[in-house]
Scaffold this active site. Structure first.
Site, PDB file in Angstrom:
ATOM      1  N   GLY A 128       1.480   1.635  -6.244  1.00 30.92           N
ATOM      2  CA  GLY A 128       0.285   0.912  -6.702  1.00 30.92           C
ATOM      3  C   GLY A 128       0.035  -0.380  -5.730  1.00 30.92           C
ATOM      4  N   LYS A 172       4.276   5.771 -17.009  1.00 28.98           N
ATOM      5  CA  LYS A 172       2.995   4.992 -17.609  1.00 28.98           C
ATOM      6  C   LYS A 172       2.078   5.389 -16.399  1.00 28.98           C
ATOM      7  CE  LYS A 172       0.773   1.615 -16.976  1.00 28.98           C
ATOM      8  NZ  LYS A 172      -0.788   1.884 -16.977  1.00 28.98           N
ATOM      9  N   GLU A 228       6.056   1.499  -3.421  1.00 31.88           N
ATOM     10  CA  GLU A 228       5.018   2.210  -2.547  1.00 31.88           C
ATOM     11  C   GLU A 228       3.643   1.385  -2.686  1.00 31.88           C
ATOM     12  OE1 GLU A 228       6.061   4.637  -0.204  1.00 31.88           O
ATOM     13  OE2 GLU A 228       7.739   5.388  -1.372  1.00 31.88           O
ATOM     14  N   CYS A 257      -3.973   5.674   0.038  1.00 35.61           N
ATOM     15  CA  CYS A 257      -2.803   4.549   0.359  1.00 35.61           C
ATOM     16  C   CYS A 257      -2.819   4.646   2.157  1.00 35.61           C
ATOM     17  CB  CYS A 257      -1.494   4.783   0.013  1.00 35.61           C
ATOM     18  SG  CYS A 257      -0.739   6.292   0.056  1.00 35.61           S
ATOM     19  N   GLY A 285       3.480  -4.987  -7.379  1.00 33.23           N
ATOM     20  CA  GLY A 285       4.846  -4.767  -6.951  1.00 33.23           C
ATOM     21  C   GLY A 285       5.799  -5.940  -6.883  1.00 33.23           C
TER      22      GLY A 285
HETATM   23  P1  NAD Z   1      -2.310  -1.270  -9.385  1.00 33.68           P
HETATM   24  O1  NAD Z   1      -1.065  -2.064  -8.765  1.00 33.68           O
HETATM   25  O2  NAD Z   1      -3.359  -2.243  -9.941  1.00 33.68           O
HETATM   26  O3  NAD Z   1      -2.135  -0.422 -10.585  1.00 33.68           O
HETATM   27  C1  NAD Z   1      -0.979   0.579 -10.448  1.00 33.68           C
HETATM   28  C2  NAD Z   1      -0.310   0.810 -11.719  1.00 33.68           C
HETATM   29  O4  NAD Z   1       0.420  -0.251 -12.115  1.00 33.68           O
HETATM   30  C3  NAD Z   1      -1.302   1.228 -12.783  1.00 33.68           C
HETATM   31  O5  NAD Z   1      -0.526   2.234 -13.525  1.00 33.68           O
HETATM   32  C4  NAD Z   1      -1.411  -0.024 -13.628  1.00 33.68           C
HETATM   33  O6  NAD Z   1      -1.435   0.182 -14.819  1.00 33.68           O
HETATM   34  C5  NAD Z   1      -0.011  -0.725 -13.376  1.00 33.68           C
HETATM   35  N1  NAD Z   1       0.371  -2.106 -13.461  1.00 33.68           N
HETATM   36  C6  NAD Z   1      -0.660  -3.104 -13.388  1.00 33.68           C
HETATM   37  N2  NAD Z   1      -0.163  -4.175 -13.607  1.00 33.68           N
HETATM   38  C7  NAD Z   1       1.010  -4.110 -14.315  1.00 33.68           C
HETATM   39  C8  NAD Z   1       2.288  -4.972 -14.694  1.00 33.68           C
HETATM   40  N3  NAD Z   1       1.934  -6.458 -14.728  1.00 33.68           N
HETATM   41  N4  NAD Z   1       3.402  -4.431 -15.011  1.00 33.68           N
HETATM   42  C9  NAD Z   1       3.646  -3.155 -14.762  1.00 33.68           C
HETATM   43  N5  NAD Z   1       2.513  -2.107 -14.369  1.00 33.68           N
HETATM   44  C10 NAD Z   1       1.313  -2.652 -14.126  1.00 33.68           C
HETATM   45  O7  NAD Z   1      -3.046  -0.398  -8.292  1.00 33.68           O
HETATM   46  P2  NAD Z   1      -4.229   0.651  -8.468  1.00 33.68           P
HETATM   47  O8  NAD Z   1      -5.309  -0.264  -8.205  1.00 33.68           O
HETATM   48  O9  NAD Z   1      -4.149   1.434  -9.614  1.00 33.68           O
HETATM   49  O10 NAD Z   1      -4.050   1.601  -7.106  1.00 33.68           O
HETATM   50  C11 NAD Z   1      -4.212   1.028  -5.904  1.00 33.68           C
HETATM   51  C12 NAD Z   1      -3.158   0.469  -5.075  1.00 33.68           C
HETATM   52  O11 NAD Z   1      -2.059   1.599  -5.097  1.00 33.68           O
HETATM   53  C13 NAD Z   1      -3.612   0.460  -3.742  1.00 33.68           C
HETATM   54  O12 NAD Z   1      -3.019  -1.130  -3.216  1.00 33.68           O
HETATM   55  C14 NAD Z   1      -3.015   1.172  -2.822  1.00 33.68           C
HETATM   56  O13 NAD Z   1      -2.730   0.942  -1.798  1.00 33.68           O
HETATM   57  C15 NAD Z   1      -1.615   1.816  -3.586  1.00 33.68           C
HETATM   58  N6  NAD Z   1      -1.280   2.988  -3.452  1.00 33.68           N
HETATM   59  C16 NAD Z   1      -0.283   3.050  -2.495  1.00 33.68           C
HETATM   60  C17 NAD Z   1       0.279   4.401  -2.203  1.00 33.68           C
HETATM   61  C18 NAD Z   1       1.670   4.564  -1.387  1.00 33.68           C
HETATM   62  O14 NAD Z   1       2.099   5.649  -1.474  1.00 33.68           O
HETATM   63  N7  NAD Z   1       1.962   3.565  -0.710  1.00 33.68           N
HETATM   64  C19 NAD Z   1      -0.451   5.498  -2.599  1.00 33.68           C
HETATM   65  C20 NAD Z   1      -1.592   5.451  -3.583  1.00 33.68           C
HETATM   66  C21 NAD Z   1      -1.992   4.138  -3.673  1.00 33.68           C
END
Ligand code: NAD
Length: 494
Positions: free
Chosen positions: A241, A188, A264, A299, A246
């Site tokens: 994300g 997804k 992550e 991240c 998470g």
């Molecule tokens: P997000 O958590 O909003 O979204 C990430 C993914 O989750 C997207 O595909 C989104 O559609 C999905 N999602 C959102 N709500 C959901 C739900 N209720 N159920 C299932 N899936 C859902 O994050 P973002 O804004 O896309 O990315 C930024 C975040 O990602 C930051 O916190 C960043 O630190 C983190 N990040 C972490 C790493 C790592 O390796 N640790 C790498 C890159 C980004």
């Protein structure tokens, strides 16, 4: 990289996109669409399918059927390797169009995107393809009248959910080891950066991956993402994300089939500059890059800067000089250093953080404003705040934008205390000429990676993942196989 190659691709029409299920583009059950807005100019680039639970269910059923059929899951490792290497070659051949397409979708500056997205996906696919026929099972040191064998088994259907900052790279970190181990996968993608993962799945098919082994369902997190996380027939959910999402995924797992979840999550990574840093100018340059590249949407970005008092003034003047020279603008124009913020919503969040930090008493040294608004794109100036207190939100909460918080410290003990005073533990850096200080700090800082006299270097050979609320599980390296395989014991009486 030539500007003319980029320009030849930057205006290519992008047709409306469908899901990729069972080796073919298919329309969603509900027929709903989402606009894809390019952060370069705020204009609509194309549309994607706004997937729902029915689409997810369709993809998971296909993935399960193919897994059970065994065409991939029970293929000899050397056969899987051949196809994954072909897949990597195809991605490499299409690297430039994938990079440009991805930048039009998510706004990362092309110089960084080209390496970090398609080329790193190629390296990741090759690494796991090459590994899979070199990893052996185990013979346990049992008594002589039994034989204990430990096999490594794939787990079944893997759900992958990734964010928009580097969808191809982060997607490949999960897809490649999952496929190499013999699993089927349903991805997804992030709703604001889906295009390259759709293209990736089509290339996998072209390389000979059996239909249905790699499926992509686009759509929103709260619909398609939630449906994947709640699905009773998904065995593993590999997620990158934000922390709040998470947490929800763990709840979904508990409410459904107890699928294992690997997270992550975010970071607020400390970058610690000691007064004996070997080259202050270089440290300032790399530190600026470590927070501001991809507009801070990294991240592991070094978003908390700790500078020892004795070099504070010198370091800050170098940092401001180098930051002042960073050019922000069109991510497909090689004359700019930094591209666009991914979405208008994220830009709004970043600007709100700036306002709150000022209200809290932090001292804005540069940036803080939107740029090039007249062109409709989402750009933000690199922003540095000094006089930040350890209690301020700006010191504690992830921004995921080009905003740096700076604090000064006196000695090593204070640096460790400040660095570790965070709910996160993803990455860190230490700048020092002392080997002893470096090793002590590597041990003392709670983070998945601690850089020494650099910031942000990595490759697929080392694990990436967090301590504390930055998550658990590891992408990259052979450790990633642990997420997509289980040990199975055979206990044989002799
Ligand atoms: P997000 O958590 O909003 O979204 C990430 C993914 O989750 C997207 O595909 C989104 O559609 C999905 N999602 C959102 N709500 C959901 C739900 N209720 N159920 C299932 N899936 C859902 O994050 P973002 O804004 O896309 O990315 C930024 C975040 O990602 C930051 O916190 C960043 O630190 C983190 N990040 C972490 C790493 C790592 O390796 N640790 C790498 C890159 C980004």
């Amino acid at each position: 990289m030539l500007q003319s190659d980029i320009d030849a691709l930057r205006t290519a029409a992008v047709s409306p996109q469908q899901h990729f299920i069972a080796g073919a583009a298919v329309e969603g059950a509900g027929g709903a669409r989402l606009d894809v807005i390019s952060p370069i100019d705020g204009k609509r680039l194309t549309t994607i399918a706004d997937g729902d639970a029915a689409d997810i269910d369709r993809a998971v059923r296909v993935a399960r059927r193919v897994y059970d059929d065994g065409a991939w899951s029970r293929a000899a490792p050397v056969e899987r390797k051949k196809i994954l290497l072909r897949f990597a070659d195809l991605v490499e051949r299409h690297a430039m169009d994938l990079a440009v397409l991805g930048v039009r979708d998510n706004g990362t500056e092309i110089g960084m995107a080209y390496k970090a997205e398609p080329l790193s996906a190629v390296a990741t696919l090759r690494y796991y393809a090459e590994a899979i026929d070199k990893i052996y099972g185990e013979i346990a040191p049992t008594a002589r009248d039994v034989l204990g064998l430990v096999h490594r088994e794939p787990l079944g259907v893997i759900g992958v959910i990734v964010p928009w900052n580097f969808p191809l790279m982060i997607g490949a970190w999960k897809i490649a080891p999952a496929l190499a181990a013999g699993n089927s996968v349903v991805v997804k993608p992030p709703e604001t950066a889906s295009l390259t993962l759709l293209r990736l799945a089509a290339l996998a098919s072209e390389a000979g991956l059996p239909d249905g082994v790699l499926n992509v369902v686009t759509g929103r997190g709260e619909t398609a993402g939630e449906a994947l996380a709640l699905h009773m027939d998904v065995d593993v959910l590999a997620f990158t994300g934000s922390g709040p999402v998470g947490r929800r995924l763990l709840e979904y797992s508990a409410r459904s089939n107890l699928k294992r979840v690997y997270l992550e999550l975010g970071g607020k990574s400390p970058n610690v500059v000691f007064s004996d840093a070997p080259d202050i100018k270089q440290a300032a340059k790399v530190s600026a890059n470590g927070i501001f590249r991809n507009s801070g949407q990294v991240c592991v970005a070094g978003s908390r800067l700790l500078v020892q008092s004795a070099v504070y003034d010198q370091f800050m003047s170098e940092l401001l000089a180098v930051t002042g020279k960073l050019r922000v603008g069109d991510p497909l124009d090689l004359s700019f250093d930094i591209g666009a913020v991914n979405s208008e919503a994220q830009l709004g969040k970043n600007l709100a953080v700036v306002q709150r930090a000022e209200e809290a008493g932090a001292d804005r040294l540069c940036g803080g404003e939107r740029l090039h608004a007249e062109g409709g794109g989402f750009y933000m100036a690199p922003t540095i705040f000094a006089s930040v207190g350890p209690g301020m939100n700006l010191w504690r909460e992830e921004v995921f934008g080009p905003v740096l918080a700076v604090i000064r410290f006196e000695d090593e003990e204070e640096a460790v205390r400040l660095a570790n005073a965070s709910a996160y533990g993803l990455a860190a850096a230490v700048w020092t000429g002392s080997l002893r200080t470096a090793h002590r700090m590597v041990r003392a800082i709670n983070a998945g990676v601690v850089h020494v006299n650099t910031y942000g270097g990595t490759d697929v050979t080392v694990p990436l993942g967090g301590f504390k609320q930055s998550g658990f599980g590891r992408d990259k390296s052979l450790h990633a196989f642990d997420e997509y395989t289980d040990p199975k014991t055979a206990w044989i009486a002799l």
